[in-house]
Design an enzyme around this catalytic site. Structure first.
Site, PDB file in Angstrom:
ATOM      1  N   ILE A   1       0.845  -1.204   0.000  1.00 41.48           N
ATOM      2  CA  ILE A   1       0.000   0.000   0.000  1.00 41.48           C
ATOM      3  C   ILE A   1       0.878   1.251   0.000  1.00 41.48           C
ATOM      4  CG2 ILE A   1      -1.856   1.214   1.212  1.00 41.48           C
ATOM      5  CD1 ILE A   1      -2.582  -1.562   2.465  1.00 41.48           C
TER       6      ILE A   1
ATOM      7  N   SER B   1      -7.406  -1.177  10.316  1.00 40.60           N
ATOM      8  CA  SER B   1      -7.930  -2.293   9.523  1.00 40.60           C
ATOM      9  C   SER B   1      -9.357  -2.630   9.902  1.00 40.60           C
ATOM     10  CB  SER B   1      -7.049  -3.514   9.763  1.00 40.60           C
ATOM     11  OG  SER B   1      -7.621  -4.659   9.171  1.00 40.60           O
TER      12      SER B   1
ATOM     13  N   TYR C   1      -3.219  -9.899  15.617  1.00 43.08           N
ATOM     14  CA  TYR C   1      -3.024  -8.798  14.669  1.00 43.08           C
ATOM     15  C   TYR C   1      -4.063  -7.701  14.924  1.00 43.08           C
ATOM     16  CZ  TYR C   1      -3.578  -6.245  10.254  1.00 43.08           C
ATOM     17  OH  TYR C   1      -3.725  -5.254   9.316  1.00 43.08           O
TER      18      TYR C   1
ATOM     19  N   LYS D   1      -3.736  -3.717  16.381  1.00 44.74           N
ATOM     20  CA  LYS D   1      -4.239  -2.513  15.684  1.00 44.74           C
ATOM     21  C   LYS D   1      -5.212  -1.750  16.597  1.00 44.74           C
ATOM     22  CE  LYS D   1      -2.280  -2.689  11.610  1.00 44.74           C
ATOM     23  NZ  LYS D   1      -1.397  -1.639  11.098  1.00 44.74           N
TER      24      LYS D   1
HETATM   25  P1  NAD Z   1       3.429  -4.598   3.526  1.00 46.66           P
HETATM   26  O1  NAD Z   1       3.981  -5.696   4.352  1.00 46.66           O
HETATM   27  O2  NAD Z   1       3.478  -4.747   2.052  1.00 46.66           O
HETATM   28  O3  NAD Z   1       4.112  -3.206   3.929  1.00 46.66           O
HETATM   29  C1  NAD Z   1       4.579  -2.958   5.222  1.00 46.66           C
HETATM   30  C2  NAD Z   1       5.967  -2.340   5.095  1.00 46.66           C
HETATM   31  O4  NAD Z   1       6.473  -2.089   6.397  1.00 46.66           O
HETATM   32  C3  NAD Z   1       6.973  -3.266   4.393  1.00 46.66           C
HETATM   33  O5  NAD Z   1       7.677  -2.538   3.412  1.00 46.66           O
HETATM   34  C4  NAD Z   1       7.898  -3.724   5.512  1.00 46.66           C
HETATM   35  O6  NAD Z   1       9.198  -4.001   5.046  1.00 46.66           O
HETATM   36  C5  NAD Z   1       7.824  -2.536   6.457  1.00 46.66           C
HETATM   37  N1  NAD Z   1       8.112  -2.854   7.851  1.00 46.66           N
HETATM   38  C6  NAD Z   1       7.661  -3.915   8.578  1.00 46.66           C
HETATM   39  N2  NAD Z   1       8.146  -3.854   9.825  1.00 46.66           N
HETATM   40  C7  NAD Z   1       8.912  -2.734   9.905  1.00 46.66           C
HETATM   41  C8  NAD Z   1       9.684  -2.136  10.933  1.00 46.66           C
HETATM   42  N3  NAD Z   1       9.772  -2.701  12.147  1.00 46.66           N
HETATM   43  N4  NAD Z   1      10.340  -0.982  10.664  1.00 46.66           N
HETATM   44  C9  NAD Z   1      10.284  -0.430   9.435  1.00 46.66           C
HETATM   45  N5  NAD Z   1       9.572  -0.962   8.416  1.00 46.66           N
HETATM   46  C10 NAD Z   1       8.907  -2.093   8.655  1.00 46.66           C
HETATM   47  O7  NAD Z   1       1.916  -4.376   4.002  1.00 46.66           O
HETATM   48  P2  NAD Z   1       0.774  -3.494   3.348  1.00 46.66           P
HETATM   49  O8  NAD Z   1      -0.246  -4.434   2.792  1.00 46.66           O
HETATM   50  O9  NAD Z   1       1.333  -2.448   2.488  1.00 46.66           O
HETATM   51  O10 NAD Z   1       0.130  -2.878   4.667  1.00 46.66           O
HETATM   52  C11 NAD Z   1       0.520  -1.604   5.155  1.00 46.66           C
HETATM   53  C12 NAD Z   1      -0.202  -1.349   6.463  1.00 46.66           C
HETATM   54  O11 NAD Z   1      -1.604  -1.459   6.255  1.00 46.66           O
HETATM   55  C13 NAD Z   1       0.140  -2.342   7.577  1.00 46.66           C
HETATM   56  O12 NAD Z   1       0.239  -1.628   8.783  1.00 46.66           O
HETATM   57  C14 NAD Z   1      -1.037  -3.284   7.603  1.00 46.66           C
HETATM   58  O13 NAD Z   1      -1.265  -3.835   8.877  1.00 46.66           O
HETATM   59  C15 NAD Z   1      -2.167  -2.342   7.206  1.00 46.66           C
HETATM   60  N6  NAD Z   1      -3.294  -3.049   6.568  1.00 46.66           N
HETATM   61  C16 NAD Z   1      -3.058  -3.840   5.487  1.00 46.66           C
HETATM   62  C17 NAD Z   1      -4.125  -4.533   4.906  1.00 46.66           C
HETATM   63  C18 NAD Z   1      -3.894  -5.437   3.716  1.00 46.66           C
HETATM   64  O14 NAD Z   1      -4.708  -6.290   3.459  1.00 46.66           O
HETATM   65  N7  NAD Z   1      -2.809  -5.281   2.951  1.00 46.66           N
HETATM   66  C19 NAD Z   1      -5.415  -4.402   5.425  1.00 46.66           C
HETATM   67  C20 NAD Z   1      -5.619  -3.562   6.514  1.00 46.66           C
HETATM   68  C21 NAD Z   1      -4.545  -2.883   7.086  1.00 46.66           C
HETATM   69  C1  UD1 Z   2      -7.980 -11.366   5.861  1.00 45.58           C
HETATM   70  C2  UD1 Z   2      -7.788 -11.358   7.354  1.00 45.58           C
HETATM   71  C3  UD1 Z   2      -8.175  -9.985   7.866  1.00 45.58           C
HETATM   72  C4  UD1 Z   2      -7.333  -8.901   7.169  1.00 45.58           C
HETATM   73  C5  UD1 Z   2      -7.539  -9.019   5.657  1.00 45.58           C
HETATM   74  C6  UD1 Z   2      -6.646  -8.056   4.943  1.00 45.58           C
HETATM   75  C7  UD1 Z   2      -8.168 -13.679   8.097  1.00 45.58           C
HETATM   76  C8  UD1 Z   2      -9.070 -14.601   8.834  1.00 45.58           C
HETATM   77  N1  UD1 Z   2      -8.611 -12.407   7.962  1.00 45.58           N
HETATM   78  O1  UD1 Z   2      -9.310 -11.053   5.647  1.00 45.58           O
HETATM   79  O2  UD1 Z   2      -7.945  -9.921   9.264  1.00 45.58           O
HETATM   80  O3  UD1 Z   2      -7.744  -7.615   7.597  1.00 45.58           O
HETATM   81  O4  UD1 Z   2      -7.202 -10.344   5.248  1.00 45.58           O
HETATM   82  O5  UD1 Z   2      -6.955  -7.996   3.589  1.00 45.58           O
HETATM   83  O6  UD1 Z   2      -7.106 -14.058   7.672  1.00 45.58           O
HETATM   84  N2  UD1 Z   2     -10.450 -17.271   0.509  1.00 45.58           N
HETATM   85  C9  UD1 Z   2     -10.529 -18.492  -0.129  1.00 45.58           C
HETATM   86  N3  UD1 Z   2      -9.371 -19.110  -0.486  1.00 45.58           N
HETATM   87  C10 UD1 Z   2      -8.128 -18.585  -0.240  1.00 45.58           C
HETATM   88  C11 UD1 Z   2      -8.049 -17.319   0.418  1.00 45.58           C
HETATM   89  C12 UD1 Z   2      -9.237 -16.709   0.790  1.00 45.58           C
HETATM   90  O7  UD1 Z   2     -11.616 -18.992  -0.371  1.00 45.58           O
HETATM   91  O8  UD1 Z   2      -7.110 -19.206  -0.579  1.00 45.58           O
HETATM   92  C13 UD1 Z   2     -11.696 -16.560   0.870  1.00 45.58           C
HETATM   93  C14 UD1 Z   2     -11.865 -16.284   2.347  1.00 45.58           C
HETATM   94  O9  UD1 Z   2     -12.498 -17.350   2.988  1.00 45.58           O
HETATM   95  C15 UD1 Z   2     -12.707 -14.995   2.306  1.00 45.58           C
HETATM   96  C16 UD1 Z   2     -12.261 -14.297   1.019  1.00 45.58           C
HETATM   97  O10 UD1 Z   2     -11.660 -15.308   0.221  1.00 45.58           O
HETATM   98  O11 UD1 Z   2     -14.068 -15.315   2.173  1.00 45.58           O
HETATM   99  C17 UD1 Z   2     -11.247 -13.201   1.266  1.00 45.58           C
HETATM  100  O12 UD1 Z   2     -10.177 -13.735   2.039  1.00 45.58           O
HETATM  101  P1  UD1 Z   2      -8.846 -12.877   2.332  1.00 45.58           P
HETATM  102  O13 UD1 Z   2      -8.335 -12.307   1.074  1.00 45.58           O
HETATM  103  O14 UD1 Z   2      -7.938 -13.750   3.131  1.00 45.58           O
HETATM  104  O15 UD1 Z   2      -9.362 -11.656   3.190  1.00 45.58           O
HETATM  105  P2  UD1 Z   2     -10.211 -11.627   4.560  1.00 45.58           P
HETATM  106  O16 UD1 Z   2     -10.633 -12.972   4.976  1.00 45.58           O
HETATM  107  O17 UD1 Z   2     -11.283 -10.620   4.402  1.00 45.58           O
END
Ligand code: NAD
Ligand code: UD1
Length: 354
Positions: free
Chosen positions: A13, A137, A161, A165
């Site tokens: 992101i 999140s 996790y 948060k």
């Molecule tokens: P990501 O893992 O791709 O990015 C996180 C970055 O933080 C990475 O570049 C990693 O190297 C860096 N990092 C980790 N630990 C660190 C540390 N101790 N010091 C400095 N850098 C560090 O993840 P993302 O998907 O880009 O997510 C970014 C943020 O959004 C995270 O906080 C995650 O929890 C939150 N978030 C992500 C999702 C998702 O599905 N991707 C959903 C909800 C919230």
């Molecule tokens: C997951 C995390 C959630 C996090 C989010 C970030 C869990 C239980 N929840 O959510 O905490 O905030 O990612 O994006 O891990 N699915 C399949 N097959 C797969 C993978 C997923 O059927 O191989 C289904 C899951 O059951 C779900 C949907 O796809 O219904 C989305 O799954 P996923 O992408 O893992 O996201 P979340 O479950 O929403």
């Protein structure tokens, strides 16, 4: 224009948000330990934002470092100020995000996500930088009691996790309350961030087997994995598969820019906003959208439900529209098209040369 510290800016992101912020004219200092990313992502960010060598040095600075290192953070703020370019605001992406892993190694999650955030906030406070956008999140909502989910829904995370948060959000509330009119904070609760920059140059590159649906589906389409396991076919949804609110990562990136603009323009406040589309898509709808976009088959089989899954999670994104004037612009077909552009051009993620 502002000078921004972007923690975790090389990640999925963060990298997309950096492109949007550079194009909006902001100067960035990225702090990342590259534990889940690569500096190559930032080279590509720089190319996408069309920075030449000289402006790149000024506008996209990169420091390898850990958010849990107070001395490193102190240096970063102090050096920026003494170079005449103090940090105006922070966008805090750095953290760990894998739910399953968080259940195996909770100490690590509390350490990076909570201790890391605490160290960052202490450095910000000490240097008088009190504007922050925080990656929260939708995982905070646990098993939601009503959908679409408003921000007022109960906070009831169901894994370490999510607990970490929720703890950071609580800390931010306590901090804001301790110094009224000083902190400008946006807690952005992302729903399911997916897709990639439309160029296919940057995208999501999970280590090992993906836990999440979209990267798994795209790795099946590109031939890295044989078939998708669909977790449960008996959910109370239209086709029996789980429904989620998938948000294009470029929409999410634009949401960060809008949140930052709002914080910088308005009086000090703590904003908590859902960032989602308000639309649900089932697992099978995702599979079919990806098949259309890629022209490839995505074989799948039904298996048992995954522990910890909810049937449906969809955002009520109306507050973000009201407060930021922001809403998603891209749908499932755009997400699949751009996700495929990234996956097909980089079948092994950033490991692929060129
Ligand atoms: P990501 O893992 O791709 O990015 C996180 C970055 O933080 C990475 O570049 C990693 O190297 C860096 N990092 C980790 N630990 C660190 C540390 N101790 N010091 C400095 N850098 C560090 O993840 P993302 O998907 O880009 O997510 C970014 C943020 O959004 C995270 O906080 C995650 O929890 C939150 N978030 C992500 C999702 C998702 O599905 N991707 C959903 C909800 C919230
Ligand atoms: C997951 C995390 C959630 C996090 C989010 C970030 C869990 C239980 N929840 O959510 O905490 O905030 O990612 O994006 O891990 N699915 C399949 N097959 C797969 C993978 C997923 O059927 O191989 C289904 C899951 O059951 C779900 C949907 O796809 O219904 C989305 O799954 P996923 O992408 O893992 O996201 P979340 O479950 O929403």
């Amino acid at each position: 224009m502002a000078r921004l510290l972007i923690t975790g800016g090389a990640g999925f992101i963060g990298s997309h948000t950096c492109v949007v912020l550079l194009q909006a004219g902001h100067d960035l200092l990225v702090l990342d330990d590259f534990s889940n990313s690569t500096p190559l992502a930032l080279e590509r960010v720089s190319a996408l934002a069309q920075l030449d060598n000289q402006s790149c040095q000024a506008r996209l600075q990169v420091r390898r470092g850990d958010i849990r290192d107070p001395a490193g953070l102190d240096n970063l703020f102090a050096q920026s100020a003494s170079a005449g370019a103090p940090i105006d605001a922070v966008i805090h992406f750095a953290g760990l995000k894998a739910v399953g892993e968080s259940m195996r190694v909770p100490l690590r999650y509390w350490d990076v996500n909570l201790t890391g955030s605490r160290c960052l906030l202490a450095a910000m406070d000490a240097h008088g930088c009190r504007t922050l956008v925080f990656s929260s999140s939708a995982t905070l909502y646990g098993y939601p009691e009503c959908v679409p989910i408003p921000e007022t829904a109960p906070i009831q995370p169901i894994n370490p996790y999510g607990h970490s948060k929720a703890a950071v959000e609580q800390l931010l509330h306590d901090l804001a309350a301790s110094a009224p009119n000083q902190w400008r904070i946006a807690c952005l609760r992302y729903f399911n961030p997916v897709g990639a920059h439309p160029s296919g140059e940057i995208g999501e590159d999970p280590l090992g087997t993906p836990n999440n649906l979209f990267p798994f589906v795209s790795q099946v389409a590109v031939g890295r994995r044989k078939s998708l396991q669909v977790f449960g076919g008996d959910w109370p949804t239209n086709d029996g598969t789980g429904v989620r609110d998938y948000i294009h990562v470029m929409d999410l990136a634009e949401g960060h820019r809008a949140a930052l603009d709002c914080l910088l323009a308005e009086p000090a406040q703590l904003l908590t906003l859902n960032l989602g589309s308000g639309q649900g898509a089932s697992v099978l709808e995702v599979v079919h959208a990806f098949e259309r976009a890629s022209g490839r088959q995505v074989p799948y089989e039904h298996v048992a439900r995954r522990a910890g899954d909810a049937a449906i999670t969809v955002a009520d994104p109306s507050l973000a529209l009201q407060r930021l004037g922001w809403r998603t612009q891209r749908g499932l077909d755009d997400i699949s098209r751009d996700g495929w552009a990234w996956q097909s051009a980089n079948p092994d993620g950033y490991d692929e040369p060129g």
